[in-house]
Design a protein around this motif. Structure first.
Motif, PDB file in Angstrom:
ATOM      1  N   HIS A 142       0.837  -1.199   0.000  1.00  0.00           N
ATOM      2  CA  HIS A 142       0.000   0.000   0.000  1.00  0.00           C
ATOM      3  C   HIS A 142       0.875   1.253   0.000  1.00  0.00           C
ATOM      4  N   ALA A 159       0.189   3.005  -3.428  1.00  0.00           N
ATOM      5  CA  ALA A 159      -0.747   4.116  -3.290  1.00  0.00           C
ATOM      6  C   ALA A 159      -0.028   5.423  -2.997  1.00  0.00           C
ATOM      7  N   VAL A 217      -6.791   0.838   6.153  1.00  0.00           N
ATOM      8  CA  VAL A 217      -6.172   2.092   5.721  1.00  0.00           C
ATOM      9  C   VAL A 217      -6.774   3.267   6.478  1.00  0.00           C
ATOM     10  N   CYS A 266      -3.271   8.609   3.571  1.00  0.00           N
ATOM     11  CA  CYS A 266      -4.590   8.587   2.946  1.00  0.00           C
ATOM     12  C   CYS A 266      -5.473   9.648   3.600  1.00  0.00           C
TER      13      CYS A 266
END
Lengths: 368, 368
Positions: free
Chosen positions: A208, A212, A359, A365
């Motif tokens: 991730h 991301a 997340v 994020c």
DNA sequence: CTGAAAGCGCTAACAT
DNA sequence: ATGTTAGCGCTTTCAG
């Protein structure tokens, strides 16, 4: 003998009410002690009117069957044990230093519930479902052997959380008692256990971060001193390697304090892009340290944990982590124990559970 | 008899290792079983070399003293019990409907830890500190009597959390066993207990709403069906009255679901200025209901709770509440129990703890 | 300082 | 269907 003074001459004597026993109930109901026992353990074997008479007598007397006597005679206690490590040392030498946590309702959430509290909940629920009582014991480093022996003598089987006792003590007790370990694949093959898929969880976290957030330079924080942690560290490295990214030579060391802070000083001017921590407790400690240094998370550096404890959800920013299905794992440990009690000859088993990526903001994020 | 076959002819016979007993240890060490017992229970009574020989024999055999036998012979079990209500019904008829909570790590925090989990932690810690084991039992409505009797037979004393059993069962068991109740002043005078200062906590909440936020029209949400809740409701009313404000005639009813929502429909067009809830769980349910109605909290209406559970800290907006020192109360319950064990003749005692106002966003205060 | 022996309250054969 | 009885493993006088 005179039934009024049956067996231990209690009840009738003096004003003091001694605990009624099968003898008292039997005398009162006009039956034998065997019938009393049957009434409670094998009601079908007793004729209706007899049963009712015994039940009435027991109720009138306030009869409470002695679990000690039952256990001794029956060869089983009807209880399962759960051995964890104590929250804080109860060793008189070390004293009780964290006593003021209660004054700060928020601070309390940092120490409770931890991951083993959630496992414990699963253990309890599954035991109750099966009509078993749960015996709790908490070991500290200094008393773990005594605690282990004590609880071992009280139960038909024992769920041991990783870290509560040494591997040596564990193997020793496993020879004498049915045992299931939660979260320590070190003894895979020799002791039945349930564990989490450390590799899958850690890979999800690192991927991730890589995919991301396009992060490249990562540091691993944690003591790599048991198999769970070793697995996480190894996967951290291999995932990075597979992505063609550099992995640090060694993890950053931490202290063992519950609100762990890194022992290796963090260099404000040479920050990685992410601190990937062995677990949530450590991650929260790292976040504290970073805050003290004035480092913005996740602006300047991302932080991730592992476990999915409540405190991580409570942190600001909220902690990104790999969540273990802790309650379910506790329940499964109990199931394994019962399997073993019913089929003692079956080979040692292990059950693995997936860790799910959760997340939240700490990785960068946006807030949900 | 032949010591090699002592007492139950185990160990030596066949390949199966039966559990070693005092007889085996005694035979191995060349002493009597009394000496084995003394070695562990009254080491001072045994000469050094004898003691060492016994300890060595015990270790070699992997001897684990049977708690059942000890309890039966000694008249005490060395364990304390903690009786709570089970999280969810384990009744086969009702089934296990909430099984999917594990899939949502956040949802889990709504149900665990609840206030009695925190009390339980205090109980555990204090027991361990005193070298006692803790026996856990969880009662449902349908099995509380059986569970109570079972655990009562296993322990030297019992901490009972309010609501786990009926008052009737409670009084019955209190005659036969040392008992301390947490949080139910209903039986004040007849059963020792620890409780929170409901009046003080509720007054602080309502006064905050009145003085800091100038709120006037308030509704109380909760089932007023035990003394804790009655106290809170009564204080809600009297505080309002003292401030010269109107108090509603009756509280808003709620369901008993853990994520309780008001049973009385909330009228979107006739909102009070504040929903003062009997506890945090109810408050969270009210917040859910308001969200469904599109009502802004705290913009359109304030919401407050009572207890200070973790889930309230986790809610958005965060819940204003009166926090009980739950862990400390659990520990105190255990202390009371030991007092009673040591001084059986002392009169029934009660201990009250203050509830502290914890101001968060739900009342309209700005976020910290 | 150590051993012999009598239970603790209950279960489960085995008798009746 | 119910009663009799022999332990279960340990603690604890009481003797020696």
């Amino acid at each position: 003998m005179d039934p009024g003074l049956a067996h231990n001459g209690q009840m009738s004597r003096g004003g003091v009410t001694r605990k009624p026993t099968v003898y008292d109930v039997a005398a009162r109901a006009g039956v034998s002690i065997a019938t009393v026992s049957f009434t409670f353990r094998q009601p079908a074997r007793v004729k209706e009117p007899t049963r009712l008479a015994v039940e009435a007598a027991a109720k009138e007397l306030g009869y409470i069957p002695s679990a000690s006597a039952r256990g001794l005679a029956g060869g089983r206690t009807g209880a399962l044990g759960l051995l964890t490590r104590a929250y804080r040392p109860t060793d008189p030498v070390l004293g009780d230093s964290a006593g003021s946590a209660e004054d700060d309702p928020n601070a309390d959430c940092r120490l409770f519930p931890l991951y083993f509290d959630e496992i414990g909940r699963g253990v309890e629920e599954e035991c109750w479902r099966r009509g078993y009582a749960v015996m709790l014991a908490g070991a500290t480093n200094s008393n773990s052997e005594a605690v282990l022996t004590d609880i071992a003598g009280r139960v038909d089987g024992l769920v041991i959380l990783s870290g509560a006792v040494s591997d040596h003590e564990l193997e020793r007790i496993a020879e004498r008692l049915r045992v299931v370990v939660v979260s320590d694949p070190d003894l895979a093959g020799s002791v039945p256990h349930v564990a989490v898929d450390n590799a899958g969880g850690m890979r999800a976290v690192v991927e991730h971060l890589v995919e991301a957030h396009r992060l490249r330079r990562m540091a691993f924080v944690g003591a790599v001193d048991d198999s769970d942690r070793r697995e996480r560290y190894a996967t951290f490295r291999s995932t990075l390697h597979d992505a063609g990214l550099p992995a640090p030579d060694r993890p950053i060391a931490i202290t063992v304090d519950p609100r762990a802070r890194p022992r290796d000083p963090i260099d404000r001017d040479a920050l990685p892009e992410a601190f990937v921590c062995e677990n949530d407790e450590v991650a929260l400690g790292v976040m504290d340290a970073l805050r003290d240094l004035g480092v913005n998370v996740p602006g300047e550096v991302a932080v991730t944990g592992f476990d999915g404890i409540v405190a991580g959800r409570l942190a600001t920013p909220r902690l990104t982590t790999a969540r273990q299905p802790l309650t379910r794992m506790g329940a499964e440990a109990v199931s394994l124990l019962f399997d073993r009690i019913e089929h003692p000859q079956e080979p040692t088993v292990a059950r693995y559970f997936p860790a799910r990526l959760v997340v939240r903001e700490c990785c960068g994020c946006p807030a949900a």
